[in-house]
Design an enzyme around this catalytic site. Structure first.
Site: not given
Ligand code: GAL
Length: 683
Positions: A304, A108, A157, A147, A112, A355, A154, A352
């Site tokens: 988050e 992800r 930039c 984020e 640029c 996670h 590049c 992830e």
């Molecule tokens: C954050 C991000 C999420 C996910 C999360 C995992 O920094 O915004 O999309 O990747 O970390 O901890």
């Protein structure tokens, strides 16, 4: 069912699952009193499967489903992850690393931010979303991108950097001066010669590097405001934000960005399980500081955090029972408008998939889900658990929060109220009054200074944020009412202001610190502060050039210690890491190095006092020094003699206690079970 006034929920990706899972998720969310789900964050390839061709079917069902269940949507624009068709069509819009390697699709954030094709495609998809959903009754908050923080070096930039530099410096001669370009033959005679700070043979130019971070921050801010304005063009009442991510690697000046969001929102992922309470307090205090300095009243949102683990040196450490609620509530007591998690349901595949999530791979029959549901009930004011509603009952935002009665979007909807609130907040922010839960002791935190430290080749490595956090942590452990403030904050009113390692200090900041002390403040400046100007040019004549007169001292030499070395001052305090050789012609010496040289000094200045701490003290010494200074300034801990691991927070509605230890404690005559959170007093 009683509603919960907070943003309570998680990132939700139903598009990764068959339809029946969506129905199950919605039922579970409702059961857990979820009020908000963040949707659409990385869904670009579904929303726009080919250029200009949109497929909103799935998102329609998601938003309708949320609305039917009384749950608000935090609707994201998907621009943090361009789809493969985009990168195939625009390979030049992929990010380039410092060493010239062009990154490829497969993760992800691979774009640029200055590539015109990327910006155009981002604007197009954000506008399409706004046109379709701005009036959707589920949408409470817009979450642009995800984020911001991607680096690129590049040619796009390079071009944009030159334009930015021209605006900042005017001429190449002024640039040469600002960048000390006579060093190593770097004088520029033509803007076209200026490049991003790509890989170099040896040390790069610090001023070049610092300007590049500022430029990236401004580039990303332009990309954010472009999308925000496109949303507001369709729906002027919309509330728009983006989730800030903290860390020295992030080229985003969050203090500056905070004025451009309707609600400061941060993500927070601590780096140690045991350190989580202190790190969370720091991040929360920083978010509140950004919000207050931007003219809001200190409210912000934890957008988050991880539900069940903390990644410590690559290992996912499990949060013990009770920690989920305790940490969430500690954030609320510090001004967060809710507790949002990443993520709702753990993916069965994808990068992830391991996670943690509210609903993990085993499904909802888990301790974690039950703890989450119990927290939802607490926040909704149900059951025997304490309700945190009282903590912020005086804050009007909550009365029209995501589950509240005033949450409908429409004429005079939440955005209009946001504008009114903003106008009121601007009026009160001028004197710092009206900031919910404002502390008495402030810690100065300037992310640009952190970049300056990284860019400079200092006599010893310095972890800027680590130093700031160590001063915050010492105050936090002792239970002082603390704020973390950016340089733009209103300083008047704080009894004590601690300025740790403010290596870069602008003339304006130096003037404000002087004024703060002169008007009665107790200013504590530490080693390596006030050394360079905004272009990283040393202020000569003895360090710290910007504050020498104010502090009444003159530093002649830095003397960083080798790892593990410890020095005992004449007070018995221990210093490690950093020491300095200074004289104190205008100050009283409070502590001395073993050879009698001054280590800690104090100078009266106008109606106030300015202290200088020339070495890195250990935590016990830091606390001892701060206790003395705070007592002299008339600031006391919220509660005296708190046991280690018990946290007291002064929220607007009363004092809250958090027992982060494994043992029960009796605090102020009140039994506090292990791991518990409780309201001690209510107004
Ligand atoms: C954050 C991000 C999420 C996910 C999360 C995992 O920094 O915004 O999309 O990747 O970390 O901890």
């Amino acid at each position: 069912m009683p509603t919960n006034p907070y943003f309570f929920g998680a990132d939700w990706n139903p598009e990764q699952w068959p339809d029946h899972v969506q129905a199950e998720d919605l039922a579970l969310m409702r059961e857990a009193r979820v009020t908000a789900a963040t949707v659409g964050v990385f869904s670009w390839s579904r929303l726009e499967p080919s250029p200009g061709l949109y497929d909103f079917g799935r998102l329609d069902r998601v938003l309708d489903g949320l609305h039917e269940h009384g749950i608000g949507a935090v609707l994201a624009t998907p621009t943090a992850s361009p789809p493969p068709w985009f990168t195939q069509a625009h390979p030049g819009a992929l990010a380039m690393r410092r060493d010239g390697v062009r990154l490829v699709h497969g993760s992800r954030d691979t774009y640029c931010v200055n590539a015109p094709a990327y910006r155009a495609a981002s604007l197009r998809v954000a506008t399409a979303l706004a046109e379709r959903y701005a009036r959707h009754p589920a949408v409470r908050l817009w979450h642009v991108h995800n984020e911001y923080g991607t680096w690129c070096f590049c040619d796009h930039c390079a071009r944009a950097f030159r334009t930015w530099l021209r605006e900042r410096h005017g001429t190449t001669a002024a640039l040469d001066d600002a960048w000390t370009a006579d060093f190593w033959s770097q004088r520029y005679t033509d803007w076209a010669q200026v490049l991003p700070p790509r890989a170099t043979q040896y040390l790069g130019n610090p001023a070049h590097e610092l300007d590049y971070r500022r430029f990236l921050s401004d580039s990303m801010l332009a990309a954010y405001t472009e999308q925000r304005d496109a949303i507001k063009a369709v729906a002027p009442d919309a509330q728009v934000t983006t989730n800030f991510v903290l860390g020295g690697w992030v080229p985003v000046d969050h203090a500056r960005w905070s004025r451009e969001v309707d609600l400061v929102a941060i993500d927070h992922y601590p780096s140690s399980l045991d350190g989580t309470p202190a790190q969370s307090a720091f991040a929360a205090d920083a978010a509140r500081g950004w919000s207050a300095a931007a003219g809001y009243d200190g409210r912000w949102l934890l957008m988050e955090h991880a539900p069940a683990h903390v990644t410590e040196n690559g290992v996912q450490r499990r949060k013990p029972p009770g920690m989920l609620a305790r940490i969430a509530l500690a954030h609320l007591a510090r001004g967060s408008q809710g507790a949002m998690y990443f993520q709702w349901r753990a993916g069965s595949g994808g990068a992830e998939q391991w996670h943690t999530a509210i609903v993990g791979h085993p499904g909802p029959d888990t301790r974690l889900y039950r703890e989450f549901r119990a927290l939802g009930e607490t926040l909704a004011g149900e059951g025997r658990a304490p309700s945190y509603r009282s903590a912020y009952k005086k804050v009007p935002f909550l009365t029209d929060g995501p589950g509240g009665a005033g949450a409908e979007v429409g004429e005079g909807g939440s955005g209009a109220r946001a504008a009114d609130r903003r106008a009121e907040a601007d009026a009160v922010a001028a004197d710092g009054e009206g900031v919910a839960g404002r502390g008495e002791v402030a810690v100065w935190f300037d992310e640009v200074c952190g970049w300056a430290v990284v860019a400079s080749h200092l006599p010893a490595p310095l972890d800027y944020q680590g130093v700031v956090e160590s001063w915050h942590r010492a105050l936090w452990r002792r239970g002082y009412p603390i704020d973390v403030v950016p340089p733009t904050a209103t300083l008047a009113g704080y009894r004590v202001l601690v300025v740790p390692a403010a290596y870069l200090l602008t003339d304006e900041s130096a003037r404000r610190l002087d004024e703060y002390a002169r008007e009665g403040g107790h200013l504590v400046v530490t080693y390596l502060s006030g050394i360079v100007d905004e272009h990283l040019r040393v202020r000569t004549g003895g360090y710290p050039g910007a504050l020498r007169d104010l502090l009444g001292i003159r530093v002649e030499e830095f003397d960083p210690l080798p790892p593990g070395a410890v020095i005992t001052l004449d007070t018995g305090d221990l210093a490690t890491g950093w020491t300095e050789h200074l004289t104190a012609p205008g100050a009283v010496v409070l502590a001395r190095y073993p050879d009698g040289r001054p280590a800690v000094t104090r100078r009266e200045h106008g109606a106030g006092v300015a202290y200088y701490v020339s070495c890195a003290l250990d935590e016990a010494a830091t606390a001892r020094v701060l206790d003395g200074i705070c007592a002299a300034a008339g600031s006391a801990p919220i509660l005296p003699d708190l046991p280690d691991g018990v946290e007291a927070v002064r929220a607007p509605g009363g004092v809250w206690l958090f027992n982060h230890t494994d043992e029960p404690h009796e605090i102020a005559g009140r039994q506090l079970a292990r791991g518990a959170a409780a309201e001690l007093t209510a107004e």
